[in-house]
Design a protein around this motif. Structure first.
Motif, mmCIF file in Angstrom:
data_model
loop_
_atom_site.group_PDB
_atom_site.id
_atom_site.type_symbol
_atom_site.label_atom_id
_atom_site.label_comp_id
_atom_site.label_asym_id
_atom_site.label_seq_id
_atom_site.Cartn_x
_atom_site.Cartn_y
_atom_site.Cartn_z
ATOM 1 N N MET A 208 2.834 -33.370 57.669
ATOM 2 C CA MET A 208 4.296 -33.938 57.687
ATOM 3 C C MET A 208 4.339 -35.108 56.831
ATOM 4 S SD MET A 208 6.345 -34.574 61.228
ATOM 5 C CE MET A 208 7.554 -35.846 61.228
ATOM 6 N N GLY A 370 5.955 -25.380 61.181
ATOM 7 C CA GLY A 370 7.440 -25.818 61.399
ATOM 8 C C GLY A 370 7.377 -27.099 60.469
ATOM 9 N N VAL A 371 6.622 -27.314 59.336
ATOM 10 C CA VAL A 371 6.760 -28.489 58.392
ATOM 11 C C VAL A 371 6.891 -27.923 56.961
ATOM 12 C CG1 VAL A 371 5.877 -30.809 57.735
ATOM 13 C CG2 VAL A 371 5.535 -29.957 59.970
ATOM 14 N N VAL B 34 11.008 -28.673 59.791
ATOM 15 C CA VAL B 34 11.070 -30.166 59.349
ATOM 16 C C VAL B 34 11.100 -30.272 57.744
ATOM 17 C CG1 VAL B 34 9.753 -32.122 59.096
ATOM 18 C CG2 VAL B 34 9.514 -30.850 61.290
ATOM 19 N N PHE B 35 12.099 -31.028 57.175
ATOM 20 C CA PHE B 35 12.365 -31.277 55.683
ATOM 21 C C PHE B 35 13.257 -29.972 55.234
ATOM 22 C CE2 PHE B 35 7.802 -33.198 55.742
ATOM 23 C CZ PHE B 35 8.448 -34.349 56.051
ATOM 24 N N LYS B 37 16.832 -28.632 54.208
ATOM 25 C CA LYS B 37 18.179 -29.171 54.110
ATOM 26 C C LYS B 37 19.157 -28.185 55.007
ATOM 27 C CE LYS B 37 17.105 -30.439 49.448
ATOM 28 N NZ LYS B 37 16.828 -29.905 48.335
ATOM 29 N N ILE B 47 23.044 -35.368 51.441
ATOM 30 C CA ILE B 47 22.277 -34.091 51.891
ATOM 31 C C ILE B 47 21.462 -34.433 53.312
ATOM 32 C CG2 ILE B 47 20.250 -32.702 51.422
ATOM 33 C CD1 ILE B 47 20.786 -33.282 48.542
ATOM 34 N N ILE B 49 18.966 -33.580 55.794
ATOM 35 C CA ILE B 49 17.773 -32.733 56.149
ATOM 36 C C ILE B 49 17.180 -32.924 57.440
ATOM 37 C CG2 ILE B 49 17.148 -32.991 53.946
ATOM 38 C CD1 ILE B 49 14.787 -34.598 54.562
ATOM 39 N N GLU B 51 14.472 -34.539 59.736
ATOM 40 C CA GLU B 51 13.506 -35.415 59.515
ATOM 41 C C GLU B 51 12.187 -35.052 60.261
ATOM 42 O OE1 GLU B 51 13.656 -37.576 57.080
ATOM 43 O OE2 GLU B 51 11.829 -38.834 57.608
ATOM 44 N N LYS B 52 12.849 -34.771 61.687
ATOM 45 C CA LYS B 52 11.473 -34.290 62.655
ATOM 46 C C LYS B 52 12.004 -33.687 63.717
ATOM 47 C CE LYS B 52 12.050 -39.416 63.362
ATOM 48 N NZ LYS B 52 11.427 -40.655 63.633
#
Lengths: 373, 61
Positions: A208, A370-371, B34-35, B37, B47, B49, B51-52
């Protein structure tokens, strides 16, 4: 107490005016504990172990059912996969002979890679169409069920052997080990939910951190399920490496790094990984250190250490501390919140340890479920 | 297992606008990565996105 007036006969109820029943109450437990003490302790200890083994069996059955239901209800297999999966749960791996450890790493690498390829091929054969993301998730779920089954079988074997042989020392060692086994088993059982939903797990903090540095950079595949990007920071060239997200995989970092170094030799390598915290340490705390931060069987770490030594590349490490439960289940807020702080630490490290125009390789180690990047 | 012994985890997704840094936390939806868009920011059209993604567990330690 005045010991000069102490009467032993009276104490043990043996004086003339004592009650024979009182004497029995004193003597019987002594005899009982002298001759059967160990057996009584064995019964008490084995009862506790039995409860843990029953719990392990429950975990194993629950995860098996959950896994099979997930495949049947969510992924539309060609036919009923139960029988084939049941066969998979029983698969085992025989490690290469280590009497002469020279050259054992390529053998282990070959064994692990061929086992993974074989499993992936058979998982794919269950479906007419399936994405790589789902294949990696099933692969991980399969490993969880198999590991829980192994825990149950091993604990039950030791327990039954100890009972059969009335082997008290064996029960004692089992009693010492079982809390650690249960801790990991509980984490594995709860990891199922995160895997099914494709949610990042605590172990994914390394990918991450590096994934965040790779956003909007051109990504290239360097080895199986492993990607890398080039970036820049204050006149330094950065080579960013991680497993290919959002798959549930740790990639083949050893192989990837070896390839990159042949044409782009870094002056420093920084590895970011989740690390098991010691009891009493704060969860999600960050620690800096030296050496290759990487868990697992050790083959990738060996490759990285080997190539770093041959090319005289120093390795620094940043680890994010967490418990085994946190590492295997959905990422906690505390761990997720540390991602930006770790990135700042990396930039500080780069600034402090290199000069302009030098190259730094930054490796995010862990399961990138999931990353993205 | 009694209800009091069970752990309940709720998963959340944090969205962040790359331009104005506005942050939104909502419950996790299937397909969140995660990440990734996932659209434009309502305030500045930047944009948005993910983030976590994190989980909060309620239950015995």
């Amino acid at each position: 107490m005045d010991i000069t007036t102490f009467n032993l006969d009276e104490f043990f109820g043996m004086s003339d005016d004592s009650n024979p029943l009182m004497m029995l109450i004193w003597i019987l437990p002594i005899i009982l504990f002298v001759f059967y003490g160990q057996r009584i302790q064995l019964m008490v200890s084995s009862n506790e172990i039995k409860k843990s083994i029953e719990k392990l069996e429950k975990f194993q059955n629950e995860t098996k059912t959950e896994f099979i239901d997930y495949i049947k209800n969510t992924l539309n297999p060609i036919s009923d996969p139960t029988k084939k999966l049941e066969r998979f749960f029983e698969y085992f791996t025989i490690m290469p002979v280590d009497l002469d450890p020279n050259g054992i790493i390529p053998k282990i690498n070959h064994l692990i890679h061929s086992r993974d390829d074989f499993t992936r091929m058979h998982v794919k054969s269950l479906f007419s169409e399936i994405s790589d993301f789902e294949v990696t998730k099933i692969h991980n779920l399969l490993e969880i069920v198999t590991t829980l089954q192994l825990f149950h079988k091993a604990a039950r074997h030791l327990y039954l052997t100890a009972k059969k042989q009335k082997n008290f020392p064996l029960i004692l060692s089992l009693q010492m080990m079982i809390p650690f086994v249960m801790e990991e088993a509980e984490a594995l059982k709860d990891a199922i939910t995160a895997l099914k939903n494709g949610q990042p797990i605590g172990d994914g903090i390394g990918p991450m951190v590096v994934g965040g540095m790779m956003i909007e950079k051109e990504k290239q595949k360097i080895s199986f399920q492993t990607v890398w990007s080039k970036s820049e920071y204050n006149g330094r060239k950065l080579l960013l490496v991680k497993a290919e997200g959002p798959n549930a995989t740790v990639g083949r970092l050893g192989e990837g790094i070896e390839k990159i170094i042949t044409h782009d030799k870094p002056d420093l390598m920084i590895m970011i990984d989740a690390s098991l915290k010691l009891e009493g340490e704060d969860s999600a705390s960050i620690a800096r250190g030296f050496g290759a931060a990487m868990g697992g069987i050790g083959t990738d770490r060996f490759q990285i250490e080997d190539v770093a030594t041959k090319n005289n590349i120093p390795i620094l490490a940043i680890v994010i501390k967490q418990s085994i439960y946190e590492a295997l289940t959905v990422m906690t807020k505390e761990i997720a919140d540390q991602a930006s702080s770790v990135r700042e630490e990396i930039y500080d490290m780069v600034q402090e340890n290199t000069k302009e125009n030098q190259t730094v390789m930054i490796v995010g180690v862990g399961n990138t479920l999931g990353v993205l990047q | 297992m009694k209800d009091s012994e069970k752990k309940f985890t709720t998963c959340y997704t944090v969205l962040e606008c790359k331009s104005c840094k506005k942050s939104i936390t909502r419950k996790f939806k299937s397909g969140d990565i995660v990440f990734n868009k996932i659209g434009d920011c309502d305030d500045c059209n930047g944009i948005l996105i993910i983030e976590k993604i994190f989980g909060e567990t309620i239950g015995p330690e």
